[in-house]
Scaffold this motif. Sequence first.
Motif, short mmCIF file in Angstrom:
data_model
loop_
_atom_site.label_atom_id
_atom_site.label_comp_id
_atom_site.label_asym_id
_atom_site.label_seq_id
_atom_site.Cartn_x
_atom_site.Cartn_y
_atom_site.Cartn_z
N ILE A 16 57.98 40.80 15.90
CA ILE A 16 57.00 39.85 16.43
C ILE A 16 56.79 40.24 17.89
N MET A 17 55.56 40.66 18.19
CA MET A 17 55.23 41.16 19.53
C MET A 17 54.72 40.00 20.40
N TYR A 18 55.61 39.14 20.83
CA TYR A 18 55.19 37.97 21.59
C TYR A 18 54.76 38.33 23.01
N GLY A 19 55.14 39.49 23.51
CA GLY A 19 54.69 39.94 24.83
C GLY A 19 53.19 40.16 24.87
N ASN A 20 52.65 40.75 23.81
CA ASN A 20 51.19 40.93 23.73
C ASN A 20 50.48 39.58 23.67
N PHE A 21 51.09 38.63 22.97
CA PHE A 21 50.51 37.29 22.89
C PHE A 21 50.47 36.64 24.28
N ILE A 22 51.55 36.78 25.04
CA ILE A 22 51.58 36.24 26.41
C ILE A 22 50.49 36.90 27.25
N GLN A 23 50.32 38.21 27.08
CA GLN A 23 49.29 38.92 27.83
C GLN A 23 47.90 38.39 27.49
N LYS A 24 47.64 38.13 26.22
CA LYS A 24 46.33 37.60 25.80
C LYS A 24 46.09 36.20 26.37
N ILE A 25 47.15 35.40 26.45
CA ILE A 25 47.02 34.07 27.05
C ILE A 25 46.66 34.20 28.53
N ILE A 26 47.31 35.11 29.23
CA ILE A 26 47.00 35.32 30.65
C ILE A 26 45.57 35.81 30.80
N ASP A 27 45.14 36.76 29.94
CA ASP A 27 43.74 37.22 29.95
C ASP A 27 42.78 36.04 29.81
N PHE A 28 43.05 35.20 28.82
CA PHE A 28 42.18 34.05 28.56
C PHE A 28 42.12 33.12 29.77
N LEU A 29 43.27 32.81 30.35
CA LEU A 29 43.30 31.89 31.48
C LEU A 29 42.53 32.45 32.68
N ILE A 30 42.65 33.74 32.93
CA ILE A 30 41.92 34.34 34.05
C ILE A 30 40.42 34.33 33.77
N ILE A 31 40.03 34.70 32.55
CA ILE A 31 38.61 34.69 32.21
C ILE A 31 38.05 33.28 32.30
N ALA A 32 38.78 32.31 31.77
CA ALA A 32 38.33 30.91 31.81
C ALA A 32 38.19 30.44 33.25
N PHE A 33 39.14 30.82 34.12
CA PHE A 33 39.07 30.40 35.53
C PHE A 33 37.87 31.03 36.22
N VAL A 34 37.62 32.31 35.98
CA VAL A 34 36.48 32.98 36.61
C VAL A 34 35.16 32.36 36.13
N VAL A 35 35.05 32.10 34.84
CA VAL A 35 33.83 31.47 34.32
C VAL A 35 33.67 30.07 34.91
N PHE A 36 34.77 29.31 35.01
CA PHE A 36 34.72 27.99 35.63
C PHE A 36 34.21 28.08 37.06
N MET A 37 34.72 29.05 37.82
CA MET A 37 34.29 29.20 39.22
C MET A 37 32.81 29.58 39.30
N MET A 38 32.35 30.43 38.38
CA MET A 38 30.93 30.81 38.38
C MET A 38 30.05 29.60 38.07
N VAL A 39 30.41 28.84 37.05
CA VAL A 39 29.63 27.65 36.68
C VAL A 39 29.66 26.63 37.80
N ARG A 40 30.82 26.45 38.40
CA ARG A 40 30.96 25.49 39.51
C ARG A 40 30.06 25.90 40.69
N THR A 41 30.06 27.20 41.01
CA THR A 41 29.22 27.69 42.11
C THR A 41 27.75 27.49 41.80
N ILE A 42 27.35 27.81 40.59
CA ILE A 42 25.94 27.64 40.20
C ILE A 42 25.55 26.17 40.26
N ASN A 43 26.41 25.28 39.75
CA ASN A 43 26.11 23.85 39.78
C ASN A 43 26.04 23.32 41.21
N THR A 44 26.93 23.79 42.08
CA THR A 44 26.89 23.38 43.49
C THR A 44 25.59 23.84 44.13
N PHE A 45 25.22 25.09 43.90
CA PHE A 45 23.98 25.63 44.45
C PHE A 45 22.78 24.86 43.93
#
Length: 144
Positions: free
Chosen positions: A77-106
């Motif tokens: 069971i390669m749980y290290g890859n799973f942890i990596q995918k979770i970190i990928d998702f969290l970073i992508i979600a944060f960047v998208v959140f920041m982009m949407v937040r910036t656009i909404n503020t503007f």
Amino acid sequence: MGEKKHMLSEFKKFITRGNVMDMAVGIIVGTAFTAIVSSLVKDILMPVIGLILGGVSFADLKIVISAATEQTAEVAIMYGNFIQKIIDFLIIAFVVFMMVRTINTFRGRMEAKKKAEEVAAPPAPPVIPADIALLTEIRDLLKK
């Protein structure tokens, strides 16, 4: 046969609408963006995190269920890859959140500026039709 032509025509209208093309462009850009963020996580962040954790690579983290033998491959069971995918998702979600937040503020600032300009500008005098203006002028002349 008529129903198939109708469905084909309907599909043609659907596929040529602008929002479908916008969606396709969004998917292509999103895929490229995901590749960039995945590289950021895999090639830059994970080595630093691994170093902080004492040289552990997340890709090596696994639970071996059955060790490899000459006849069979390792089952793990390669749980290290799973942890990596979770970190990928969290970073992508944060960047998208920041982009949407910036656009909404503007967008909010632009709307507020537009409303402020509308309030600050005096209302335009009503346009009086020519026949009403002529009748008003005749009335004023008759008063004199």
